[in-house]
Design an enzyme around this catalytic site. Structure first.
Site, PDB file in Angstrom:
ATOM      1  N   SER A 247       0.856  -1.184   0.000  1.00 13.50           N
ATOM      2  CA  SER A 247       0.000   0.000   0.000  1.00 13.50           C
ATOM      3  C   SER A 247       0.889   1.229   0.000  1.00 13.50           C
ATOM      4  CB  SER A 247      -0.906   0.008   1.232  1.00 13.50           C
ATOM      5  OG  SER A 247      -0.125   0.121   2.418  1.00 13.50           O
ATOM      6  N   LYS A 248       0.270   2.408  -0.016  1.00 12.19           N
ATOM      7  CA  LYS A 248       1.044   3.644  -0.064  1.00 12.19           C
ATOM      8  C   LYS A 248       1.987   3.784   1.123  1.00 12.19           C
ATOM      9  CE  LYS A 248      -2.029   6.464  -2.931  1.00 12.19           C
ATOM     10  NZ  LYS A 248      -2.836   7.692  -3.009  1.00 12.19           N
ATOM     11  N   ARG A 249       1.564   3.292   2.270  1.00 11.85           N
ATOM     12  CA  ARG A 249       2.430   3.428   3.443  1.00 11.85           C
ATOM     13  C   ARG A 249       3.666   2.534   3.346  1.00 11.85           C
ATOM     14  NH1 ARG A 249       1.392  -0.651   7.383  1.00 11.85           N
ATOM     15  NH2 ARG A 249      -0.323  -2.029   6.778  1.00 11.85           N
ATOM     16  N   HIS A 250       3.633   1.525   2.466  1.00 19.98           N
ATOM     17  CA  HIS A 250       4.781   0.639   2.275  1.00 19.98           C
ATOM     18  C   HIS A 250       5.696   1.091   1.142  1.00 19.98           C
ATOM     19  CE1 HIS A 250       1.726  -2.488   3.754  1.00 19.98           C
ATOM     20  NE2 HIS A 250       2.574  -2.316   4.745  1.00 19.98           N
ATOM     21  N   GLY A 251       5.161   1.826   0.202  1.00 19.26           N
ATOM     22  CA  GLY A 251       5.967   2.174  -0.963  1.00 19.26           C
ATOM     23  C   GLY A 251       5.220   2.063  -2.273  1.00 19.26           C
TER      24      GLY A 251
END
Length: 473
Positions: A247-251
Site C-alpha cells: 500500500s502507499k504506506r509501504h511504498g
C-alpha cells in the site's frame, strides 16, 4: 509499428494509466527489459488506456517520466490502445463473420436472473451461452459481442515461473470482447496487441494468471491451428514489510517519489531485481551484470516483502561508485527543492559529494546534512554548544581563527597541518580543537572531516563563523 524479425525475443510492458506507476509495475518492466536485453530482443512499451473513465493524462506522464528516469527505454512504443480501435473492430468483424464471436442481446435483468438461479442451485455463476447459437435481434437493445470459447478440453499454461497450470474450458464462460457502447474490452485488446506486436514472452504479475486461459484461447483463434503463442511468466506479488498487500504506506507510491527522495535509479533497479530473483549470494549488481545474469526461470514462486533498510543500503553502495559530477547535479536538484540555490561561486558541489557520500544513504539525506555549507547556523545544537562552545571552546575558536588566517594555501592538507600544529603547540588532542570548530561552522557535532569541511566553506566564511561562535555563542 516495425515488422519483427522472426525468432527474436520480444517482451512488452503494458501498464494501465488508471493509477501511478509504482514499484510493483517497475519490477515487471525491469524483468521484461532485462529478458529482452539478455537475448538481444526488443522491449515494447504499450499503454493500456481503454478504461477511459479511470485513465488519466497524469498517470501516463508518470509512466513515461518514470521509465525515462530509470533508463528502461523501449525499443518500440509507447503504443496506446485507444489509438488502435479500428484494428480491434476489424478483428471483431472478422470473428463475427467466421463464427468465432457472436452478438449477445441479454439484458442486465436477464443476466441477473440467470446468475441468481445458478447460485440457488450451487453452481458457479457464469454466462450460460444462451445467445451462442443465435438469438433474435432485440429492437432498441445494443448487443455486446462475446468470444465463443471452446466448451470442452483444457487450457495448459506452461508458466516459466509457476510451471504447468491447467484450466478447464467448461469453467470459462464466453467473454465479452465488445461492450454495448462499441468499445472493446481489456482482455480482447491485449490479445490483439500481443499478436500484432509479435510478443514472444508475456512477463507480468501473477494477478493476471486467471486471465491467461481466456487470452490463450483467443490468441489461438487468431494464430490458427499450430500457430505459436507467447511464453507466459507470472511474477509473484511484492508485499509490504509486514507481509500485507503493498500500500502507499509501504511504498506503493509513484516511482518518481523515489527520485524525489534521492534514490539513484540504478539502486532502485538493483533492489527490485533482488525482490524475487537472485544470483547466488550477490546483492550489488550493475545494470550490465543484471542483463548478463538474469533469467526469468530463476524467479522465485513466492511473494517477496520490501525492506526499506536494504534499499537505503544498496543506494549508498551505488552512490559510493557513482560519478561524483553526476551526483553533484542530482544534489543540486535536492538542494533546490529545499529552497537553496547553489551559486557558481559558492561551495563546490563535487567536493561536498566526495566528503558526504560515505555518510549519506540518499541524496536527500546528503542535501539535508549539507545545508550548513550554504546557510550559516543561526542557532547551535544545545547539547553540542554546551559541551564545545563554553569559554574554553570559545578560546580555542579564536586561536584556530588566528592560525588559519595566516594560511596562504586554503586546502584540506594545509588546514589539517595548521590544526595539528596548533593542537601540538597547546598540548591537546586534535579533537579539542576540531569539535568546537565543527559546532561553530555546522551548528552541530556532526560534519564531514573538518579539514575538508573548512576547505569547502572557504576562508572568509570559515573565519566569520568561527568569530561569531567565539564571541556570541
Amino acid at each position: 509499428m516495425t515488422t519483427p524479425t522472426p525468432g527474436t525475443v520480444r517482451t512488452r510492458f503494458a501498464p494501465s494509466p488508471t493509477g501511478l506507476l509504482h514499484i510493483g509495475g517497475v519490477r515487471t518492466a525491469l524483468f521484461c527489459w532485462l529478458y529482452a536485453r539478455r537475448h538481444g530482443g526488443a522491449f515494447v512499451l504499450r499503454v493500456e488506456d481503454t478504461d477511459r473513465e479511470r485513465s488519466t493524462d497524469e498517470a501516463v506522464r508518470v509512466i513515461l517520466e518514470g521509465m525515462a528516469w530509470l533508463g528502461l527505454n523501449p525499443d518500440e512504443g509507447p503504443f496506446y490502445q485507444t489509438r488502435r480501435y479500428d484494428r480491434y473492430r476489424e478483428v471483431i468483424g472478422d470473428w463475427l463473420a467466421s463464427g468465432k464471436a457472436y452478438h449477445c442481446y441479454c439484458s442486465k435483468e436477464e443476466l441477473d436472473t440467470m446468475r441468481a438461479e445458478q447460485q440457488a442451485r450451487g453452481d458457479k455463476p457464469r454466462y450460460d451461452g444462451r445467445c451462442r447459437h443465435g438469438k433474435p435481434k432485440v429492437e432498441g437493445v445494443s448487443p455486446v459481442v462475446r468470444f465463443k470459447n471452446p466448451g470442452e478440453g483444457e487450457v495448459v499454461v506452461n508458466d516459466a515461473v509457476h510451471g504447468r497450470v491447467v484450466f478447464q474450458n467448461k469453467e470459462l464462460d464466453d467473454l465479452i470482447i465488445q461492450r454495448s457502447d462499441g468499445n472493446p474490452t481489456y482482455n480482447f485488446c491485449v490479445v490483439v496487441d500481443d499478436y500484432d506486436m509479435a510478443i514472444t514472452h508475456v512477463i507480468r504479475g501473477d494477478d493476471h494468471l486467471n486471465n491467461t486461459p481466456r487470452q490463450l484461447n483467443m490468441l489461438r483463434a487468431m494464430v490458427g491451428e499450430g500457430g505459436a503463442v507467447p511464453v507466459y511468466a507470472h511474477l509473484p506479488m511484492i508485499l509490504g514489510p509486514d507481509g500485507a498487500k503493498l500500500s502507499k504506506r509501504h511504498g506503493a507510491v509513484s516511482v518518481l517519489e523515489y527520485e524525489r527522495e534521492g534514490f539513484l535509479p540504478e539502486a532502485l533497479l538493483n533492489y527490485l531485481a533482488r525482490l524475487g530473483w537472485s544470483h547466488g549470494d550477490q546483492e550489488f549488481f550493475t545494470l550490465e551484470e543484471m542483463v548478463e545474469l538474469f533469467d526469468i526461470e530463476d524467479v522465485n514462486t513466492s511473494a517477496s516483502a520490501i525492506n526499506p533498510d536494504k534499499l537505503a543500503w544498496l543506494n549508498q553502495q551505488h552512490m559510493l561508485v557513482a560519478d561524483e559530477t553526476r551526483l553533484a547535479d542530482m544534489l543540486r536538484v535536492q538542494l533546490t527543492a529545499m529552497g537553496i540555490t547553489p551559486a557558481l561561486e559558492g561551495p563546490n558541489l563535487v567536493a561536498i559529494v566526495a566528503c558526504q557520500k560515505e555518510r549519506s544513504k540518499t541524496l536527500r539525506e546528503m542535501a539535508m546534512a549539507s545545508r550548513f555549507f550554504f546557510e550559516a547556523p543561526q542557532v547551535y545544537e544545545e547539547k553540542a554548544a554546551k559541551k564545545h562552545l563554553a569559554p574554553e571552546g570559545q578560546a580555542a575558536l579564536l586561536a584556530v581563527a588566528a592560525a588559519l588566517e595566516l594560511l596562504a594555501d586554503w586546502s584540506p592538507l594545509a588546514i589539517h597541518e595548521a590544526l595539528n600544529g596548533l593542537a601540538a603547540a597547546q598540548g591537546v588532542g586534535l579533537g579539542k580543537l576540531a569539535q568546537p570548530v565543527r559546532v561553530a561552522v555546522s551548528g552541530g557535532g556532526v560534519s564531514p572531516p573538518i579539514d575538508a569541511t573548512l576547505a569547502i566553506l572557504g576562508r572568509s566564511e570559515t573565519l566569520a563563523r568561527l568569530t561569531r561562535a567565539a564571541t556570541n555563542a
